[in-house]
Every structure is written in C-alpha cells, then in structure tokens.
Motif scaffolding. Structure first.
Motif, mmCIF file in Angstrom:
data_model
loop_
_atom_site.group_PDB
_atom_site.id
_atom_site.type_symbol
_atom_site.label_atom_id
_atom_site.label_comp_id
_atom_site.label_asym_id
_atom_site.label_seq_id
_atom_site.Cartn_x
_atom_site.Cartn_y
_atom_site.Cartn_z
ATOM 1 N N SER A 258 0.832 -1.197 0.000
ATOM 2 C CA SER A 258 0.000 0.000 0.000
ATOM 3 C C SER A 258 0.869 1.251 0.000
ATOM 4 O O SER A 258 2.083 1.201 0.226
ATOM 5 C CB SER A 258 -0.906 0.008 1.232
ATOM 6 O OG SER A 258 -0.117 0.184 2.412
ATOM 7 N N GLU B 195 0.185 9.408 -9.726
ATOM 8 C CA GLU B 195 0.144 9.089 -8.299
ATOM 9 C C GLU B 195 1.383 8.306 -7.876
ATOM 10 O O GLU B 195 1.936 8.532 -6.788
ATOM 11 C CB GLU B 195 -1.128 8.308 -7.989
ATOM 12 C CG GLU B 195 -2.393 9.140 -8.128
ATOM 13 C CD GLU B 195 -3.669 8.315 -8.219
ATOM 14 O OE1 GLU B 195 -4.765 8.902 -8.156
ATOM 15 O OE2 GLU B 195 -3.572 7.069 -8.371
ATOM 16 N N GLN B 196 1.849 7.410 -8.744
ATOM 17 C CA GLN B 196 3.070 6.672 -8.435
ATOM 18 C C GLN B 196 4.278 7.602 -8.369
ATOM 19 O O GLN B 196 5.156 7.441 -7.508
ATOM 20 C CB GLN B 196 3.298 5.571 -9.468
ATOM 21 C CG GLN B 196 2.345 4.402 -9.344
ATOM 22 C CD GLN B 196 2.677 3.278 -10.297
ATOM 23 O OE1 GLN B 196 3.705 3.293 -10.973
ATOM 24 N NE2 GLN B 196 1.802 2.284 -10.370
ATOM 25 N N THR C 166 -5.208 10.573 0.857
ATOM 26 C CA THR C 166 -6.495 9.946 0.550
ATOM 27 C C THR C 166 -6.313 8.562 -0.053
ATOM 28 O O THR C 166 -7.282 7.808 -0.160
ATOM 29 C CB THR C 166 -7.294 10.820 -0.425
ATOM 30 O OG1 THR C 166 -6.657 10.831 -1.711
ATOM 31 C CG2 THR C 166 -7.400 12.247 0.081
ATOM 32 N N LEU C 167 -5.086 8.239 -0.452
ATOM 33 C CA LEU C 167 -4.803 6.949 -1.095
ATOM 34 C C LEU C 167 -4.005 6.016 -0.188
ATOM 35 O O LEU C 167 -3.472 5.014 -0.651
ATOM 36 C CB LEU C 167 -4.001 7.181 -2.386
ATOM 37 C CG LEU C 167 -4.665 8.025 -3.464
ATOM 38 C CD1 LEU C 167 -3.661 8.365 -4.557
ATOM 39 C CD2 LEU C 167 -5.862 7.297 -4.063
ATOM 40 N N ARG C 168 -3.952 6.321 1.090
ATOM 41 C CA ARG C 168 -3.050 5.609 1.995
ATOM 42 C C ARG C 168 -3.220 4.099 1.962
ATOM 43 O O ARG C 168 -2.245 3.358 2.052
ATOM 44 C CB ARG C 168 -3.229 6.122 3.431
ATOM 45 C CG ARG C 168 -2.655 7.504 3.658
ATOM 46 C CD ARG C 168 -2.939 7.998 5.056
ATOM 47 N NE ARG C 168 -4.368 8.185 5.271
ATOM 48 C CZ ARG C 168 -4.913 8.623 6.406
ATOM 49 N NH1 ARG C 168 -4.130 8.898 7.439
ATOM 50 N NH2 ARG C 168 -6.217 8.792 6.518
ATOM 51 N N GLY C 169 -4.456 3.618 1.858
ATOM 52 C CA GLY C 169 -4.688 2.180 1.898
ATOM 53 C C GLY C 169 -4.648 1.494 0.551
ATOM 54 O O GLY C 169 -4.757 0.265 0.472
ATOM 55 N N ARG C 170 -4.458 2.253 -0.516
ATOM 56 C CA ARG C 170 -4.496 1.668 -1.853
ATOM 57 C C ARG C 170 -3.165 1.031 -2.207
ATOM 58 O O ARG C 170 -2.101 1.547 -1.883
ATOM 59 C CB ARG C 170 -4.854 2.730 -2.894
ATOM 60 C CG ARG C 170 -5.057 2.165 -4.308
ATOM 61 C CD ARG C 170 -5.633 3.180 -5.241
ATOM 62 N NE ARG C 170 -6.953 3.646 -4.794
ATOM 63 C CZ ARG C 170 -7.687 4.527 -5.475
ATOM 64 N NH1 ARG C 170 -7.235 5.035 -6.609
ATOM 65 N NH2 ARG C 170 -8.866 4.906 -5.009
ATOM 66 N N ARG C 171 -3.239 -0.093 -2.889
ATOM 67 C CA ARG C 171 -2.015 -0.764 -3.309
ATOM 68 C C ARG C 171 -1.327 0.056 -4.386
ATOM 69 O O ARG C 171 -1.985 0.606 -5.281
ATOM 70 C CB ARG C 171 -2.335 -2.160 -3.839
ATOM 71 C CG ARG C 171 -1.130 -3.088 -3.871
ATOM 72 C CD ARG C 171 -1.534 -4.522 -4.042
ATOM 73 N NE ARG C 171 -1.874 -4.820 -5.428
ATOM 74 C CZ ARG C 171 -2.024 -6.057 -5.909
ATOM 75 N NH1 ARG C 171 -1.877 -7.098 -5.103
ATOM 76 N NH2 ARG C 171 -2.338 -6.248 -7.162
ATOM 77 N N CYS C 172 -0.017 0.148 -4.287
ATOM 78 C CA CYS C 172 0.749 0.996 -5.197
ATOM 79 C C CYS C 172 0.512 0.621 -6.656
ATOM 80 O O CYS C 172 0.431 1.493 -7.514
ATOM 81 C CB CYS C 172 2.231 0.899 -4.843
ATOM 82 S SG CYS C 172 3.315 1.746 -5.987
ATOM 83 N N ASN D 26 -2.024 -0.186 -8.093
ATOM 84 C CA ASN D 26 -3.311 0.293 -8.593
ATOM 85 C C ASN D 26 -3.365 1.810 -8.739
ATOM 86 O O ASN D 26 -4.410 2.361 -9.081
ATOM 87 C CB ASN D 26 -4.443 -0.158 -7.659
ATOM 88 C CG ASN D 26 -4.629 -1.663 -7.668
ATOM 89 O OD1 ASN D 26 -4.362 -2.319 -8.672
ATOM 90 N ND2 ASN D 26 -5.076 -2.217 -6.553
ATOM 91 N N LEU D 27 -2.233 2.463 -8.492
ATOM 92 C CA LEU D 27 -2.184 3.909 -8.645
ATOM 93 C C LEU D 27 -1.945 4.293 -10.099
ATOM 94 O O LEU D 27 -1.382 3.525 -10.878
ATOM 95 C CB LEU D 27 -1.048 4.492 -7.790
ATOM 96 C CG LEU D 27 -1.090 4.255 -6.289
ATOM 97 C CD1 LEU D 27 0.136 4.894 -5.636
ATOM 98 C CD2 LEU D 27 -2.376 4.784 -5.675
#
Length: 257
Positions: free
Chosen positions: A111, A152-153, A139-145, A147-148
């Motif tokens: 994440s 965002e990456q 806002t993206l703290r829990g999202r897997r990298c 999937n960015l």
C-alpha cells in the motif's frame, strides 16, 4: 575547448557563494570500461535545481548513477557535502544523496502507507510534511501501489525520497509516462520543495521548456560531453542554442568537441 562548468549566484546570508553540496570535477564515467560521460564538471548548491538535458544516450542517467556511487568513476572526483562519495550506495544515501530512478523504485504489491513506512528514517522529514506537498497521497493511503495512476506513483516516489530528508535529490525522468498536464503540476511542487527544504535537485527531464521554467541552471549533454551550460534564464532566452546543443548541431552550442 575547456568543458563548461555550471555556476550560479546562490549565496548564504549574503556573505558570498554557498558551498556546493554536489560537485563533479572533470569526471569520466561509463560502463564496462567504455566512457559514457567525459570530463564533466558541475556544481550544485543548496536550494538549486539543475536541469540535466539531452537526447537518449547522452549520459544523463549515467551521471546520476555515478553521483550515488552505483557506477565507479574512471577519472575525476565526485564530492557530496565536501566529501568524496562512497562506493556503496547505501552510505551515500545515509549522507543525504537520494536517487528517484526512472522506474520509481516502488513496491507495487504494498500500500501507499507501507511504501512510506519502509522509507521512513530516524531524523527524516515528518510524514505530515510530505502529505502537505502531496495531499492526494493521504487519501490513497490504503491503496495498493500497483493500482495507482502514473502520476500518483510519481508522487509516491518523490514522497518516499523526501522522507529521507535528502540534501541532494536526483530525479531520473520525472515525466516518463506522464501526460504534460501532470508534469506541469509536479514541477512547481518540486520547485517549492527545493526552496523550502533548501535541497539541491538534479532533474533529468525531456520536457525542456517545463524543466527550464522551474530550474536555476541547466546542462545539455550530447554524446557524454557538455554541449551547453548556463543559468536557466539564459537558456530560456536562447532556446535556439538549447535545441542546437540538444541535437548536436553546429551554430549555437558550446560544443567542446
């Protein structure tokens, strides 16, 4: 012809030029004994953004890799904070020389939070400060990298680097795979970070005009040699000279060959 050396008017408290935090002194470096960069001399000062420009194969990435100790120099000297760089990348990183590679160096299965946790270092930049520069990451703290989006990456890659509190930040192809509108958003943030953190930045970038718009100084490499060097303001005013140097055309570029 003598290799051009980048200089600027960076000062500390009005008492004279600030000491450079990264210096190349007549550095030749390459791969498997074959030089890719020849006789490179540049200085980068605290708070300065130096744009490193040139076509593919010009030696830009080689320059960055040598600055972090990933490639041994064949001749000349590279110093960071006044001391020769170490042959071990991790030691240079602890001293404050940090590279954001063109592949961004992220862990795609983890994440955003976990990527940042792995980058945190005692005495480093607080994570709240990093979120101020890149609020979307919060806002993206829990999202897997993995999937960015690409933008965002890249934000995450820059945020990870900032957590180490670098004195010198080296960025290889910030705009790779990104739409120009995203680059136009990221580059001013980088300018603000360099100013507020008094951090030196060496930026490899293909968007010449965007890079010159936020840089203090610039170097154009061609076939591993400095073809043109000067303040970003001068190079913006002489855009035809930049283009000539970039493509190796005679008439305008200060080509040492």
């Amino acid at each position: 012809m003598t290799t051009p050396t980048v200089s600027d008017d960076t000062t500390t408290g009005g008492s004279g030029p600030a000491a450079p935090v990264l210096s190349f002194d007549k550095v030749t470096v390459g791969h498997f004994g074959v030089p890719a960069v020849r006789e490179l001399s540049i200085d980068v000062h605290p708070g300065e953004i130096l744009a490193l420009l040139g076509p593919n194969g010009a030696g830009k990435t080689t320059t960055l890799l040598s600055a972090v100790g990933a490639l041994p120099v064949m001749s000349g000297t590279i110093t960071a904070m006044g001391t020769p760089i170490d042959s071990r990348v991790e030691r240079n990183a602890r001293r404050g020389v940090t590279l954001v590679p063109d592949n961004r160096g992220l862990f795609h299965r983890l994440s955003v939070t976990d990527n940042l946790r792995l980058a945190r270092r005692k005495g480093g930049t607080p994570i709240d400060v990093v979120y101020e520069y890149f609020p979307k990451l919060q806002t993206l703290r829990g999202r897997r990298c993995g999937n960015l989006s690409g933008g965002e990456q890249q934000m995450l890659a820059l945020a990870k680097a900032l957590l180490t509190k670098p004195s010198v930040l080296l960025i290889d192809e910030l705009s790779m795979g990104l739409a120009p509108v995203l680059v136009q958003d990221l580059l001013p943030r980088l300018r603000a970070i360099a100013d507020e953190q008094n951090m030196a930045v060496v930026l490899v970038e293909q968007h010449i005009d965007l890079a010159l718009g936020i840089a203090d100084s610039a170097v154009v490499l061609h076939h591993g040699r400095v073809a043109l060097a000067g303040s970003a303001r001068e190079l913006r005013a002489g855009r035809d000279r930049v283009e000539a140097a970039y493509f190796g055309r005679s008439g305008g570029a200060d080509d040492p060959e």
